[in-house]
Design a protein around this motif. Sequence first.
Motif, PDB file in Angstrom:
ATOM      1  N   ASP B 446       8.575  -6.813  -1.250  1.00  0.00           N
ATOM      2  CA  ASP B 446       8.596  -5.456  -0.730  1.00  0.00           C
ATOM      3  C   ASP B 446       7.237  -5.159  -0.092  1.00  0.00           C
ATOM      4  O   ASP B 446       6.234  -5.761  -0.452  1.00  0.00           O
ATOM      5  CB  ASP B 446       8.835  -4.504  -1.910  1.00  0.00           C
ATOM      6  CG  ASP B 446       9.276  -3.135  -1.445  1.00  0.00           C
ATOM      7  OD1 ASP B 446       9.470  -2.963  -0.218  1.00  0.00           O
ATOM      8  OD2 ASP B 446       9.408  -2.251  -2.299  1.00  0.00           O
ATOM      9  N   LYS B 448       4.317  -2.535   0.207  1.00  0.00           N
ATOM     10  CA  LYS B 448       3.825  -1.344  -0.482  1.00  0.00           C
ATOM     11  C   LYS B 448       2.674  -0.758   0.322  1.00  0.00           C
ATOM     12  O   LYS B 448       1.754  -1.486   0.713  1.00  0.00           O
ATOM     13  CB  LYS B 448       3.300  -1.707  -1.887  1.00  0.00           C
ATOM     14  CG  LYS B 448       4.376  -2.188  -2.834  1.00  0.00           C
ATOM     15  CD  LYS B 448       5.214  -1.026  -3.337  1.00  0.00           C
ATOM     16  CE  LYS B 448       6.356  -1.549  -4.210  1.00  0.00           C
ATOM     17  NZ  LYS B 448       7.380  -0.525  -4.449  1.00  0.00           N
ATOM     18  N   THR B 449       2.778   0.516   0.597  1.00  0.00           N
ATOM     19  CA  THR B 449       1.669   1.169   1.297  1.00  0.00           C
ATOM     20  C   THR B 449       1.243   2.375   0.491  1.00  0.00           C
ATOM     21  O   THR B 449       2.046   2.963  -0.228  1.00  0.00           O
ATOM     22  CB  THR B 449       2.083   1.639   2.701  1.00  0.00           C
ATOM     23  OG1 THR B 449       3.100   2.617   2.550  1.00  0.00           O
ATOM     24  CG2 THR B 449       2.589   0.498   3.544  1.00  0.00           C
ATOM     25  N   ASP B 450      -0.011   2.711   0.629  1.00  0.00           N
ATOM     26  CA  ASP B 450      -0.497   3.893  -0.063  1.00  0.00           C
ATOM     27  C   ASP B 450      -1.781   4.351   0.611  1.00  0.00           C
ATOM     28  O   ASP B 450      -2.492   3.557   1.235  1.00  0.00           O
ATOM     29  CB  ASP B 450      -0.788   3.556  -1.537  1.00  0.00           C
ATOM     30  CG  ASP B 450      -0.796   4.818  -2.411  1.00  0.00           C
ATOM     31  OD1 ASP B 450      -0.573   5.924  -1.856  1.00  0.00           O
ATOM     32  OD2 ASP B 450      -1.025   4.688  -3.627  1.00  0.00           O
ATOM     33  N   LEU B 471      -1.051  -1.978  -6.894  1.00  0.00           N
ATOM     34  CA  LEU B 471      -0.153  -1.857  -5.739  1.00  0.00           C
ATOM     35  C   LEU B 471       0.223  -3.250  -5.236  1.00  0.00           C
ATOM     36  O   LEU B 471       1.374  -3.520  -4.883  1.00  0.00           O
ATOM     37  CB  LEU B 471      -0.878  -1.068  -4.647  1.00  0.00           C
ATOM     38  CG  LEU B 471      -0.043  -0.429  -3.552  1.00  0.00           C
ATOM     39  CD1 LEU B 471       0.854   0.661  -4.127  1.00  0.00           C
ATOM     40  CD2 LEU B 471      -0.956   0.142  -2.479  1.00  0.00           C
ATOM     41  N   SER B 474       2.735  -4.768  -7.507  1.00  0.00           N
ATOM     42  CA  SER B 474       4.083  -4.232  -7.311  1.00  0.00           C
ATOM     43  C   SER B 474       4.713  -4.759  -6.026  1.00  0.00           C
ATOM     44  O   SER B 474       5.928  -4.729  -5.860  1.00  0.00           O
ATOM     45  CB  SER B 474       4.052  -2.704  -7.310  1.00  0.00           C
ATOM     46  OG  SER B 474       3.409  -2.251  -6.143  1.00  0.00           O
ATOM     47  N   ALA B 475       3.881  -5.255  -5.091  1.00  0.00           N
ATOM     48  CA  ALA B 475       4.422  -5.837  -3.864  1.00  0.00           C
ATOM     49  C   ALA B 475       4.742  -7.317  -4.060  1.00  0.00           C
ATOM     50  O   ALA B 475       5.166  -7.993  -3.122  1.00  0.00           O
ATOM     51  CB  ALA B 475       3.421  -5.664  -2.715  1.00  0.00           C
ATOM     52  N   ARG B 514      -2.041  -1.630   2.538  1.00  0.00           N
ATOM     53  CA  ARG B 514      -0.735  -2.155   2.914  1.00  0.00           C
ATOM     54  C   ARG B 514      -0.604  -3.545   2.309  1.00  0.00           C
ATOM     55  O   ARG B 514      -1.390  -4.443   2.634  1.00  0.00           O
ATOM     56  CB  ARG B 514      -0.608  -2.226   4.429  1.00  0.00           C
ATOM     57  CG  ARG B 514       0.732  -2.748   4.894  1.00  0.00           C
ATOM     58  CD  ARG B 514       0.747  -2.834   6.412  1.00  0.00           C
ATOM     59  NE  ARG B 514       2.066  -3.160   6.909  1.00  0.00           N
ATOM     60  CZ  ARG B 514       2.551  -4.388   6.980  1.00  0.00           C
ATOM     61  NH1 ARG B 514       1.812  -5.409   6.587  1.00  0.00           N
ATOM     62  NH2 ARG B 514       3.769  -4.599   7.436  1.00  0.00           N
ATOM     63  N   ASP B 516       1.939  -6.862   1.413  1.00  0.00           N
ATOM     64  CA  ASP B 516       3.158  -7.659   1.357  1.00  0.00           C
ATOM     65  C   ASP B 516       2.966  -8.592   0.167  1.00  0.00           C
ATOM     66  O   ASP B 516       1.906  -8.606  -0.451  1.00  0.00           O
ATOM     67  CB  ASP B 516       3.304  -8.548   2.599  1.00  0.00           C
ATOM     68  CG  ASP B 516       3.621  -7.729   3.827  1.00  0.00           C
ATOM     69  OD1 ASP B 516       3.814  -6.520   3.649  1.00  0.00           O
ATOM     70  OD2 ASP B 516       3.637  -8.297   4.919  1.00  0.00           O
TER      71      ASP B 516
END
Lengths: 111, 578
Positions: B446, B448-450, B471, B474-475, B514, B516
């Motif tokens: 997935d 993930k951006t934040d 983060l 989680s990606a 960001r 991946d």
Amino acid sequence: MNLKCQAHNSVELVSLPPRLVMANAAETRGEIKSLVEAGRTRLVLDLQSVEFVDSSGLSVLVSTLKAVHAANGEVVLLSPSDGVRMLIELTRLHQVFEIFEDRRAAIQRLS
Amino acid sequence: MSQSEAQRVEPAQSSHGNTPPDSLALPNNTVLIVEDSKVEQVRLEAILTKFGYRVLSADNGNQALDILRHEDILLVVSDWRMPEMTGIDLCRQLRSDPGFGHPYVILVTGLNAKADLVAGMDAGADDFISKPFNSEELRVRLQAGVRIVQLRNAVEQQYMQLAQTLKRETETSRMIRKDLDAAAMMQRELLPASISPFPQLEVSSLFQPAATVAGDSFNFFRLDDEHLAFYHIDVSGHGIASAMLSFTVSRFLSPEMGAITLSRSKPANPVAVSQHLPSHIVSPEKVVSSLNERFLEKEDCTHYFTMVYGVLNANTGAGHLCQAGHPHPLITDSTGKVRQIGKSGFPVGMLENASYESTAFQLGQGERLFLYSDGITDCSSEDGTPFTLQRLATQLGDSKDRSLPGSIASLDGQLKHWHGDFPLEDDISLLAIKRLEIAGIKPGSDIKTDVISMTAVATDIPGTAERIAGLGASAGMDDLACFQVKVVMAEVLNNIVNHASPASNAETIEIHCRFDYDHFEVTTRDHGKPFDNQPTHEFPHARAESGRGWPIILNWMDSVEYQSHSGCNHLTLKKTLS
């Protein structure tokens, strides 16, 4: 006067130069303004020999429109080349200018 | 001998009929008589005084030179034959030293031999008068001298004025050139750095002004959590006046002003202003309309501008833009196919009550949106052939496999090759926005951006670094990579807090992330001091030798880029995991 002008009774046919650009825009604008101030307020701007118009050149067309309208006159465009017509359409000026392909028809429209 | 020893004869006060007005018109009307014969000296004094001159006399050449050194003498009437120093020697000496001034010299001679006259002229005499002469003859000779001196003075004065004017103008022109260079630099600095406010979007640009300063300008900024605003402006003409208008328009649109791109208050009617835009975002046609009202030129329209203003949803790729006399924006897809968007429209500031419309468009994943000025399509080759839209589209389509900056660099190269050494007639600029592809990602992974905001205090560093590493986890990033991210971020944030924002603890550091499963990109922004005076391309590599932080950061990252723009430091770290 650098512009070629031809009077057809009350209508003035003004031939614009091959390149209507920043370098000659102010001068051309001034000459057309003098014409309007001298009472020549029904103008056909002949674009037949105009090959290129830049943003400053385009402003000459619009300031002519404003000047003749202020003097209760009218202005139409004659025979723009494809490139110039594209620019006129891109800026939607065909909605504020009547454009003619036939010289006689243009003159007649203002007579 | 002192000048007081020189014999003075003050001008006669009475007005004689033959007093020449010329001599009195000059501020200096002193005549020096050089004559060894006392009788002749007295006679000349009487005549000259009667003519209205102030008269000084010397008995010989040395006395004369002494007087010349201390007095401002208009004319010299000197005898030719004198003991010690002849009239010719006197002439030669006084012409050899500018300290004697530049008096008009008349030599009085009893000789009439041509060779002597030539020798006299060679020595610097201006005129000759032969003995015996009557006073009338002397008067006209003196008057001729006065006229010449007056003319020479006038020429000298004009020369001085010209020299002064030239000096002033040169200085002014140097100052203007300096100011222009400074303005050009400021203009470049005002252009946005190619750092996207959204990790889903990539932004790049091209800017080549025709004059020092340009009428073209562009910018992009975030409107809210998912919307990007972007615009590209081309002011008619180019040079200073155009650049100033361009600057003013940019100010109007700037997010700091926030005036016309976002609604000030929540509208009473909750219906979106434009069909697919939330109500707090002003639709593009309304933004352009308000610019038209603000910048309308009622009489002439020497200055107007064309523009594209648009809003893009970074998550969905749904966009709206208003095209106002500007070239049609282009979109290229991943196969290199190019399509035009926009409905054309009136330029801004040209016509009262001009109405504008927005066009909806969709920017697919991997697609690129290009806004550009006609300076590109009209760019002339040596023989006057324009570059054309066709060439631009072909070039952008053909470089589909290159990165966005690579594609723009190749367009830049082609344009430079096209116009060759000829100076540009119009500004060249282009703004490109790419919606990043998330298609080829491994199943189960997935993106993930934040965007994390952190107060610039040391105590907040560990938590923030932990959060960023989380983060990554989680990606789908592995443990080692997450550990490296945590260490690198802790070092980077420590550097920013210590070096860039020491004076202002309340400063906020904004961190765009960001992730991946195999790639991450982090950009930090802060408004502290620039890191140091090194050119940004050398930083931070030039600092790799010092401290413990930078060697680790540089070792573990694929690329570290630092830019400082408009008081904002941007540090971008990238890494692709093998």
